[in-house]
Design a protein around this motif. Structure first.
Motif, PDB file in Angstrom:
ATOM      1  N   PRO A 280       0.833  -1.213   0.000  1.00 44.32           N
ATOM      2  CA  PRO A 280       0.000   0.000   0.000  1.00 44.32           C
ATOM      3  C   PRO A 280       0.864   1.257   0.000  1.00 44.32           C
ATOM      4  N   LYS A 281       0.409   2.276  -0.724  1.00 44.43           N
ATOM      5  CA  LYS A 281       1.157   3.535  -0.789  1.00 44.43           C
ATOM      6  C   LYS A 281       1.091   4.271   0.543  1.00 44.43           C
ATOM      7  N   SER A 282       2.040   5.150   0.752  1.00 49.91           N
ATOM      8  CA  SER A 282       2.055   5.960   1.975  1.00 49.91           C
ATOM      9  C   SER A 282       0.994   7.053   1.882  1.00 49.91           C
ATOM     10  N   LEU A 283       0.676   7.629   3.031  1.00 48.68           N
ATOM     11  CA  LEU A 283      -0.285   8.732   3.111  1.00 48.68           C
ATOM     12  C   LEU A 283       0.102   9.865   2.168  1.00 48.68           C
ATOM     13  N   GLU A 284       1.387  10.242   2.199  1.00 49.42           N
ATOM     14  CA  GLU A 284       1.825  11.397   1.404  1.00 49.42           C
ATOM     15  C   GLU A 284       1.687  11.149  -0.092  1.00 49.42           C
ATOM     16  N   GLU A 285       1.854   9.898  -0.527  1.00 48.84           N
ATOM     17  CA  GLU A 285       1.675   9.568  -1.942  1.00 48.84           C
ATOM     18  C   GLU A 285       0.206   9.622  -2.348  1.00 48.84           C
ATOM     19  N   ARG A 286      -0.682   9.377  -1.382  1.00 46.74           N
ATOM     20  CA  ARG A 286      -2.112   9.290  -1.706  1.00 46.74           C
ATOM     21  C   ARG A 286      -2.870  10.602  -1.522  1.00 46.74           C
TER      22      ARG A 286
ATOM     23  N   ILE B 207      -3.605   9.666   9.278  1.00 47.21           N
ATOM     24  CA  ILE B 207      -4.076  10.670  10.234  1.00 47.21           C
ATOM     25  C   ILE B 207      -3.153  11.881  10.253  1.00 47.21           C
ATOM     26  N   SER B 208      -3.764  12.996  10.619  1.00 43.66           N
ATOM     27  CA  SER B 208      -3.020  14.202  10.945  1.00 43.66           C
ATOM     28  C   SER B 208      -3.543  14.641  12.313  1.00 43.66           C
ATOM     29  N   TYR B 209      -3.269  15.864  12.706  1.00 42.66           N
ATOM     30  CA  TYR B 209      -3.703  16.313  14.029  1.00 42.66           C
ATOM     31  C   TYR B 209      -4.297  17.707  13.954  1.00 42.66           C
ATOM     32  N   PHE B 210      -5.216  17.985  14.896  1.00 38.34           N
ATOM     33  CA  PHE B 210      -5.746  19.341  15.029  1.00 38.34           C
ATOM     34  C   PHE B 210      -5.832  19.667  16.515  1.00 38.34           C
ATOM     35  N   ASN B 211      -5.986  20.938  16.811  1.00 36.98           N
ATOM     36  CA  ASN B 211      -6.029  21.390  18.200  1.00 36.98           C
ATOM     37  C   ASN B 211      -7.340  22.087  18.505  1.00 36.98           C
ATOM     38  N   VAL B 212      -7.767  21.951  19.736  1.00 35.93           N
ATOM     39  CA  VAL B 212      -8.932  22.678  20.251  1.00 35.93           C
ATOM     40  C   VAL B 212      -8.446  23.544  21.406  1.00 35.93           C
TER      41      VAL B 212
ATOM     42  N   VAL C 117      -7.153  21.816   4.342  1.00 31.28           N
ATOM     43  CA  VAL C 117      -6.851  20.638   5.165  1.00 31.28           C
ATOM     44  C   VAL C 117      -5.785  19.751   4.528  1.00 31.28           C
ATOM     45  N   ILE C 118      -5.812  19.595   3.195  1.00 32.01           N
ATOM     46  CA  ILE C 118      -4.835  18.702   2.544  1.00 32.01           C
ATOM     47  C   ILE C 118      -3.424  19.306   2.585  1.00 32.01           C
ATOM     48  N   PRO C 119      -3.232  20.549   2.114  1.00 36.60           N
ATOM     49  CA  PRO C 119      -1.871  21.111   2.211  1.00 36.60           C
ATOM     50  C   PRO C 119      -1.377  21.244   3.652  1.00 36.60           C
ATOM     51  N   ARG C 120      -2.277  21.576   4.589  1.00 35.70           N
ATOM     52  CA  ARG C 120      -1.848  21.661   5.991  1.00 35.70           C
ATOM     53  C   ARG C 120      -1.387  20.294   6.504  1.00 35.70           C
ATOM     54  N   SER C 121      -2.114  19.254   6.106  1.00 34.83           N
ATOM     55  CA  SER C 121      -1.751  17.905   6.536  1.00 34.83           C
ATOM     56  C   SER C 121      -0.410  17.490   5.944  1.00 34.83           C
ATOM     57  N   LYS C 122      -0.176  17.879   4.700  1.00 33.85           N
ATOM     58  CA  LYS C 122       1.113  17.552   4.061  1.00 33.85           C
ATOM     59  C   LYS C 122       2.262  18.270   4.768  1.00 33.85           C
ATOM     60  N   GLU C 123       2.055  19.543   5.088  1.00 29.85           N
ATOM     61  CA  GLU C 123       3.102  20.301   5.771  1.00 29.85           C
ATOM     62  C   GLU C 123       3.336  19.770   7.184  1.00 29.85           C
ATOM     63  N   MET C 124       2.237  19.390   7.866  1.00 27.44           N
ATOM     64  CA  MET C 124       2.392  18.840   9.210  1.00 27.44           C
ATOM     65  C   MET C 124       3.152  17.514   9.163  1.00 27.44           C
ATOM     66  N   ALA C 125       2.841  16.674   8.157  1.00 24.36           N
ATOM     67  CA  ALA C 125       3.542  15.395   8.012  1.00 24.36           C
ATOM     68  C   ALA C 125       5.033  15.637   7.797  1.00 24.36           C
ATOM     69  N   LYS C 126       5.357  16.613   6.956  1.00 25.04           N
ATOM     70  CA  LYS C 126       6.770  16.922   6.693  1.00 25.04           C
ATOM     71  C   LYS C 126       7.454  17.421   7.962  1.00 25.04           C
ATOM     72  N   GLU C 127       6.771  18.306   8.682  1.00 26.64           N
ATOM     73  CA  GLU C 127       7.350  18.847   9.915  1.00 26.64           C
ATOM     74  C   GLU C 127       7.572  17.740  10.946  1.00 26.64           C
ATOM     75  N   ARG C 128       6.574  16.844  11.085  1.00 26.91           N
ATOM     76  CA  ARG C 128       6.698  15.748  12.057  1.00 26.91           C
ATOM     77  C   ARG C 128       7.817  14.785  11.654  1.00 26.91           C
ATOM     78  N   GLY C 129       7.915  14.504  10.344  1.00 31.22           N
ATOM     79  CA  GLY C 129       8.977  13.630   9.864  1.00 31.22           C
ATOM     80  C   GLY C 129      10.348  14.229  10.106  1.00 31.22           C
ATOM     81  N   ASP C 130      10.493  15.526   9.769  1.00 30.41           N
ATOM     82  CA  ASP C 130      11.781  16.211   9.968  1.00 30.41           C
ATOM     83  C   ASP C 130      12.166  16.240  11.446  1.00 30.41           C
ATOM     84  N   ARG C 131      11.170  16.524  12.297  1.00 28.74           N
ATOM     85  CA  ARG C 131      11.434  16.589  13.742  1.00 28.74           C
ATOM     86  C   ARG C 131      11.843  15.221  14.288  1.00 28.74           C
ATOM     87  N   ALA C 132      11.143  14.171  13.839  1.00 30.97           N
ATOM     88  CA  ALA C 132      11.472  12.813  14.306  1.00 30.97           C
ATOM     89  C   ALA C 132      12.890  12.433  13.889  1.00 30.97           C
ATOM     90  N   ARG C 133      13.282  12.801  12.665  1.00 28.51           N
ATOM     91  CA  ARG C 133      14.655  12.488  12.199  1.00 28.51           C
ATOM     92  C   ARG C 133      15.688  13.260  13.019  1.00 28.51           C
TER      93      ARG C 133
END
Length: 497
Positions: free
Chosen positions: A209-215, A331-336, A371-387
């Motif tokens: 299965p493809k990754s979230l970012e590819e889909r 999944i991505s994340y949002f705040n309240v 929502v889609i571009p924000r989710s992509k940017e959040m995924a990139k930020e989370r990936g970069d931070r984890a690395r």
């Protein structure tokens, strides 16, 4: 183009997958479990039958049976080695089923606090325990002489393989297959055909299965990408949270999961009351946590409280024509953000107002045109931070100190999250109880192995009951503070709902 069976298939992990994989390496942080308590007859859970069903699911959902190889922080790969035969498929499934003796509490405690169950070579497994004979014949109509027994099942997977939606859908499919009229011999014939379709002849090279970012739909141009980055940074900059549980260090992490289930009548009352105020239980739980915390401690009433939750991105994904598996993380994340003060009068009116605010913020996050571009940017930020953190952790292990925090990071406004909420909604919409009459589900608990000082509140309805549970590190917080908060959560549920 069709190719002869390769000896292995692989693909790189996407940013979201990497953000979960890298912290999991040492001790299994984020490894998920789904506990289901149920009653059944022993023949339904016979080892050979369970192995056939588990083997079928591992064929249909290949990430469950993959391993992971890390070549570099930016090059981590799922690896699948095709099975040589139907028997090899069954053998692999059996290797990832454990039968244990133990109560639900013992199984969960062992998974959360004991040695890691999963690994880079084992991304999923089933753990089954038979507890005692079930005798309530008014609930379980007996059609023959075989007794019904209570069982506890743990379905365990790493979080980078999938999310909660995949976990519950998989459990539903597992029980449906186990409870089907098909004999184990007939299940073997189905397994044989599934193996033949995938490995017995020629098939497409692309199989995982493809990754979230590819889909996720791609940016249409440079301008849109730049605009998306600016929008994401602005949206993140607006997040303000000044409340958090006071932590303590020293003792080893120990996760506990106190859980409360409200009976069906009480659950119907809560649902009816929420509906009359035009909110869902999920929105109400944000407000419950807000008020319970302010009753527990309120050192900074001038600052708001911020909570986070997962955002399901499956409705936004492009189809994966080469794979119909639902096992992937999406999944991505949002705040309240809610006020940090509590009025001395009319708390009930304040509660419903904040529940409606939580609903508006949740809806805005899910339906935002960005929502889609924000989710992509959040995924990139989370990936970069984890690395970055992984490099720092690995460097620390070999004696290389981490660089100091920059002035920019240290001077940011407070953006602490008080707590995370995993709001699963009505799980009876996923579990088709009528489809598995040979199995009667009665209990559900879910969570994951946590890092030190972590906390996550779960809310869902299941078998007609509202359940709330709090998974937290009892050694990671100031003594008594979380227990007081949990007591205030339950008291607020009683008085406001």
């Amino acid at each position: 183009m069709h190719l002869q069976n390769p000896t292995r298939l692989e693909r790189r992990l996407g940013d979201t997958e990497a953000s979960y994989f890298l912290p999991s390496r040492e001790s299994g942080v984020n490894d998920m479990y789904l506990h289901l308590g149920f009653s059944a007859q022993p023949r339904t859970l016979a080892r050979d039958r369970l192995a056939h069903v588990w083997a079928l699911l591992r064929l249909k959902h290949p990430l469950l049976a993959c391993s992971v190889e890390m070549h570099d922080y930016d090059d981590i790969r799922f690896v699948s080695k095709p099975y040589a035969s139907t028997e090899a498929t069954l053998y692999s499934a059996n290797e990832n089923i454990e039968y244990r003796q133990g109560t639900k509490a013992e199984l969960i405690d062992s998974y959360l606090n004991g040695p890691r169950t999963l690994s880079t070579e084992r991304l999923s497994c089933l753990i089954l325990s038979q507890e005692h004979s079930y005798v309530d014949e008014s609930v379980i109509p007996s059609t023959d002489t075989e007794d019904w027994f209570d069982y506890d099942l743990l379905l365990c997977t790493t979080h980078f393989v999938g999310d909660g939606m995949a976990l519950h859908q998989c459990a539903n499919d597992l029980f449906t297959l186990l409870s089907s009229k098909k004999s184990t011999g007939e299940l073997h014939d189905i397994l044989k055909e599934e193996w033949r379709l995938r490995f017995g002849g020629q098939y497409s090279e692309i199989f995982l299965p493809k990754s979230l970012e590819e889909r996720l739909p791609q940016y249409s141009g440079k301008f849109q990408k730049t605009a998306s980055i600016v929008d994401f940074e602005l949206s993140q900059g607006r997040l303000l949270g000044g409340h958090s549980f006071p932590r303590r260090r020293g003792d080893d992490r120990r996760t506990v999961v106190p859980t409360v289930a409200f009976d069906e009548d009480r659950t119907r009352q809560v649902l009816k009351l929420c509906k009359s105020h035009n909110v869902s239980i999920s929105s109400a739980l944000f407000a419950i946590c807000n008020i319970a915390w302010l009753r527990t401690r309120n050192d900074d009433p001038h600052l708001p409280t911020m909570m986070y939750s997962a955002l399901n991105l499956r409705p936004h994904l492009l189809p994966d024509e080469l794979n119909d598996s639902y096992w992937f993380i999406a999944i991505s994340y949002f705040n309240v953000v809610l006020p940090g003060f509590l009025p001395t009068t009319d708390v009930e009116k304040t509660f419903w107002h904040r529940a409606r605010s939580a609903k508006e913020q949740s809806t805005r996050a899910a339906k935002n045109p960005m929502v889609i571009p924000r989710s992509k940017e959040m995924a990139k930020e989370r990936g970069d931070r984890a690395r970055r953190w992984a490099r720092e952790d690995d460097g620390y292990d070999i004696g290389i100190p981490s660089p100091p925090l920059t002035a920019t990071i240290m001077s940011k406004p407070p953006s602490a999250a008080l707590i995370g909420l995993s709001l699963l909604g009505n799980l009876d919409g996923i579990y088709k109880h009528f489809a598995f009459p040979e199995i009667k589900l009665h209990t559900l608990t879910t969570g994951s192995r946590q890092r030190s000082g972590a906390m996550l509140l779960f809310g869902y309805t299941f078998v007609g009951k509202l359940w709330i549970s709090l998974g937290y590190d009892e050694n990671g917080f100031e003594k008594g503070i979380v227990e007081k908060f949990w007591k205030n959560v339950l008291t607020s549920m009683d008085t406001l709902l």
